[in-house]
Design an enzyme around this catalytic site. Structure first.
Site, mmCIF file in Angstrom:
data_model
loop_
_atom_site.group_PDB
_atom_site.id
_atom_site.type_symbol
_atom_site.label_atom_id
_atom_site.label_comp_id
_atom_site.label_asym_id
_atom_site.label_seq_id
_atom_site.Cartn_x
_atom_site.Cartn_y
_atom_site.Cartn_z
ATOM 1 N N GLY A 1 0.784 -1.222 0.000
ATOM 2 C CA GLY A 1 0.000 0.000 0.000
ATOM 3 C C GLY A 1 0.818 1.275 0.000
ATOM 4 O O GLY A 1 0.267 2.360 -0.107
ATOM 5 N N ALA B 1 3.045 -6.760 -9.186
ATOM 6 C CA ALA B 1 2.000 -5.791 -8.885
ATOM 7 C C ALA B 1 0.637 -6.355 -9.271
ATOM 8 O O ALA B 1 0.493 -7.016 -10.296
ATOM 9 C CB ALA B 1 2.250 -4.512 -9.659
ATOM 10 N N THR C 1 -2.473 -4.209 -8.071
ATOM 11 C CA THR C 1 -3.102 -2.898 -8.255
ATOM 12 C C THR C 1 -2.092 -1.763 -8.120
ATOM 13 O O THR C 1 -2.451 -0.604 -8.266
ATOM 14 C CB THR C 1 -4.216 -2.683 -7.202
ATOM 15 O OG1 THR C 1 -3.630 -2.853 -5.900
ATOM 16 C CG2 THR C 1 -5.326 -3.696 -7.371
ATOM 17 N N SER C 2 -0.814 -2.101 -7.847
ATOM 18 C CA SER C 2 0.207 -1.067 -7.652
ATOM 19 C C SER C 2 1.030 -0.898 -8.927
ATOM 20 O O SER C 2 0.910 -1.686 -9.856
ATOM 21 C CB SER C 2 1.115 -1.463 -6.492
ATOM 22 O OG SER C 2 1.964 -2.530 -6.879
ATOM 23 N N ASP D 1 -9.490 -7.641 2.173
ATOM 24 C CA ASP D 1 -8.206 -8.225 2.515
ATOM 25 C C ASP D 1 -8.280 -8.642 3.989
ATOM 26 O O ASP D 1 -7.626 -8.055 4.839
ATOM 27 C CB ASP D 1 -7.139 -7.125 2.346
ATOM 28 C CG ASP D 1 -5.895 -7.663 1.680
ATOM 29 O OD1 ASP D 1 -5.815 -8.879 1.469
ATOM 30 O OD2 ASP D 1 -5.012 -6.858 1.375
ATOM 31 N N SER E 1 -1.799 -16.296 4.395
ATOM 32 C CA SER E 1 -1.141 -16.267 3.091
ATOM 33 C C SER E 1 0.353 -15.982 3.247
ATOM 34 O O SER E 1 1.186 -16.665 2.657
ATOM 35 C CB SER E 1 -1.778 -15.186 2.201
ATOM 36 O OG SER E 1 -3.093 -15.549 1.867
ATOM 37 N N LYS F 1 -2.453 0.463 3.236
ATOM 38 C CA LYS F 1 -3.442 -0.606 3.437
ATOM 39 C C LYS F 1 -3.939 -0.604 4.868
ATOM 40 O O LYS F 1 -5.125 -0.761 5.126
ATOM 41 C CB LYS F 1 -2.800 -1.967 3.127
ATOM 42 C CG LYS F 1 -3.112 -2.435 1.736
ATOM 43 C CD LYS F 1 -2.845 -3.915 1.572
ATOM 44 C CE LYS F 1 -3.006 -4.292 0.117
ATOM 45 N NZ LYS F 1 -2.485 -5.626 -0.168
#
Lengths: 492, 492
Positions: free
Chosen positions: A164, A192, A194-195, A252, A260, A284
């Protein structure tokens, strides 16, 4: 019912079978029901979709995910996987047993759940969370699936950052520092989603990042470390399938994050793990309280997995480093390893590496390893072992030729640099797909600026992408400039 | 990005586009992301799936649900529908605004949500429920979508049963009783989803049940009532899409049930509604407390919709009537209308009709209307108006020729007849697809039986189906026989 199976070339994530509406009615099968398909000695299970056009009556279209099935088959309605009851249990806020979580992970791994069910699974975790015990069982179940790495060394280090924060490319600096001190650190990273860049995207600027488990073992045995893409080694293959369902919902759940991360570390054979939790308005994790809770949860679960863990809570309110995007970040990394580079990136890397040394009971000093050139030398070794050019220089890494400089436009001070917005500008410029695309920041929060001062440069490889990024930027406020008294945040 | 669109004949429920992985990467698009597709003056939105086989680079495969798009198109990433944020809000147990629920219903109606999102929506409602105000807003939003019926009469009656009880075919008895008293009752019913017959399946034995809204209006104006399939008139089209996601999860959130039922009644123009809530161990509602809560929730929501409501809580522990399956139930219906038939079916129908008369402020007597033959005459009128044979006799309705009689096998008393299990036997025999398939019960709970006494007959149209049902029945205990002292339920 007897049907004739025919393969159909559709890449659905679940093993899907398509049958004519009339056959479905005859069977009493509805869309998303399961069908048991028997042929000779083999049995398959497929998820039903119905059609009045694509196949005629008497035919069962079988997608590639199910397997190669053609010719006569006998089909009947199959029960729902037991996991569905477990999802309902969690939706009703009851505790899941170890065997429930094992079943869930197994069913997800084998693509037995439909998207509706996967959506409900992710939703259940977001709504009702997981207890420490459940998180531990989920982590163990995810560890048990997929490949494993084992090392002869008793101490194996690793690190992970909760994302984030734009830039923040500390990993390719920390790994060579740690490996240079003789500590094994088999680091896998993500690309990546979404980054504008993941660590794997940045490393791909220097060398290959996609390796098999055996190849990773060789690189680490040769150099003490690696910087590879986690998707290649399949240390926790279930993870990608869960992420696929988390993305559309933008959720998330913490328990899932912990499972994870730690399942991958456990599968990588690591037992000394540093978790960096940046927090800040646009990261985030948005509050210090949430960061502390997450750190505590990580600690409790790691304990049961025989992982020594240290969590760091760091400022994540603005980007770390100057570059955002694969090549621009790679330049920062090389600059820091060479003794220079953006100060915050250097300081954060050194501090995290020292904490990792402490966790590993190793008497080493990150600043020394950086200043002596030992870390840079180790980095070049790793790059070479991963098939890259060890002699790469900063000037070899060229950001996109299309550039646009954004100026302050008014006198004032930099009130905020928003991770999410600046990342969106970089993505529109082409990052991470165009490695040279991205942003270079020329300011930090709190800087006093004049109207003509440069705030950041947008880099792109393609003119169209530059235009897209610049147009998007005009409508947002990635860097907010205000009067000095606005440092009070707001006056109402 | 510019691509060439090509239609592909796959009947996905969501408007899906399939593009080559390389193009998806270039766009930064992941599976389940949305793509905005522009061509000439029109804009479409599709959900992304990726492939390396099905289409080559530069091509966008467009499924039929999206519309007819071929040739050059310009595509870009589109934002998630706003509904996704509302789903998250509900998952986090916050209240949804009226506009949020309107948006959700609109997005579901237009197939804008993916299965992952639909699964999360249903999951959110199951996990955190809806307040009365939310349920009211959801009901209103569902009412506003789809067709509407309006009547000149000031009083328009309707009824609905919460399912789960086998047989229980009171509707085709109540509707003619009510219409015979001169009260308008435009009844729409469902087909079976997981049961051996819905009211629409039973009525299809007598006449057509699929009509347009205009045709339904004609039938009701002519006869005062109708008994049609709700799926044909689309009074609440969103409902089917939600049910599709509820089925795989086997959930049925009360707020959604209320909104689905009342939105259909409101769209049908009804303002006096009877809701029957059977409860019992094997019914949908399993406890008296839950039945009372549901009744109260129905009442509160109906009040705001200007619907006068009466809820009845009835015993649903065992099947009502003797027949289970379309033709076997149709025979029971005709027998009751003719003054005979299974006693419980008659008593329940009469009682519910009388309560509906009371609700409508109508001075009529159900027993009288039944015994005078007025209800039967009205039923024949409705059957004729719906294109059936008004002179149909009970003997014209022939159940399947393949039969198997199940005997008690021991002396004892009938301890329980399980709705769910007996329904499964009937479905395996072919119901509702084979109209003549099903069960005829020869016993009731509490009956004393001897070993050779007949408990029920299984009817099928096909020998294979009969075998399937009989084999399934051998492994379950649809009718449980025990010693008289077992009436104590259990001794531990």
């Amino acid at each position: 019912m007897d049907l004739t199976a025919r393969e159909i070339d559709i890449a659905t994530p679940t093993p899907t079978v398509i049958l004519h509406t009339a056959d479905a009615e005859e069977l009493g099968a509805h869309p998303l029901d399961r069908l048991r398909i028997e042929q000779a000695e083999r049995t398959y299970t497929g998820v039903v979709e119905t059609t009045t056009e694509l196949v005629e009556e008497g035919v069962l279209a079988v997608t590639s995910r199910l397997g190669h099935v053609t010719g006569p088959v006998t089909v009947s309605l199959a029960p729902k996987p037991r996991s569905v009851a477990h999802i309902r249990t969690k939706l009703e806020d009851h505790e899941l047993e170890q065997s429930d979580l094992q079943q869930l992970v197994r069913d997800i791994d084998r693509n037995r759940l439909t998207d509706v069910e996967l959506g409900a699974y992710v939703a259940a975790l977001h709504a009702n969370g997981l207890s420490h015990e459940e998180t531990r069982h989920l982590t163990q179940a995810m560890t048990d699936i997929g490949e494993r790495l084992d090392w002869s060394e008793s101490v194996v280090a690793d690190k992970h950052s909760i994302g984030g924060v734009a830039g923040n490319r500390v990993t390719p600096i920390i790994v060579p520092i740690v490996a240079a001190a003789g500590v094994t650190i088999p680091k896998t990273s993500s690309r990546a989603i979404t980054s504008p860049a993941g660590t794997a995207d940045t490393m791909a600027v220097f060398c290959d990042v996609e390796f098999t488990t055996d190849e990773v073992r060789e690189v680490v045995e040769e150099t003490g470390g690696c910087l590879v893409w986690g998707g290649g080694v399949e240390l926790s293959p279930v993870d990608d399938k869960i992420i696929r369902a988390e993305n559309p919902l933008s959720v998330d759940p913490p328990g899932q994050v912990i499972a994870s991360v730690l399942s991958k570390k456990k599968s990588a054979g690591s037992n000394r793990v540093l978790i960096d939790i940046p927090y800040g308005e646009h990261a985030k994790v948005t509050s210090l309280v949430a960061a502390r809770d997450l750190a505590e949860d990580f600690r409790l679960v790691a304990e049961h997995l025989d992982i020594d863990i240290a969590c760091t809570i760091t400022r994540g309110g603005q980007p770390i480093g100057e570059g955002i995007g694969p090549i621009l970040e790679a330049r920062d990394v090389l600059a820091v390893l060479d003794g220079g580079g953006p100060l915050e990136l250097r300081l954060k890397s050194v501090r995290l590496a020292d904490i990792l040394f402490d966790l590993c009971d190793v008497d080493a000093d990150a600043t020394e390893l950086l200043d002596s050139g030992a870390a840079l030398e180790k980095f070049r070794e790793i790059v070479a072992a991963q098939g890259g050019d060890p002699d790469v220089a900063r000037d070899d890494l060229r950001p996109g030729e299309r550039r646009h400089v954004v100026t302050a436009g008014r006198d004032g001070i930099v009130l905020s640099i928003q991770n999410r917005t600046i990342s969106q500008v970089a993505r529109r410029a082409g990052a991470p797909r165009d490695a040279g695309a991205g942003i270079r920041l020329h300011c930090r929060e709190g800087d006093a600026v004049e109207a003509e001062d440069e705030l950041f440069t947008v880099y792109a490889e393609k003119a169209g992408k530059l235009t897209e990024a610049v147009e998007y930027n005009a409508g947002v406020e990635a860097v907010r400039i205000g009067d000095p008294d606005e440092a009070l945040i707001e006056r109402r």
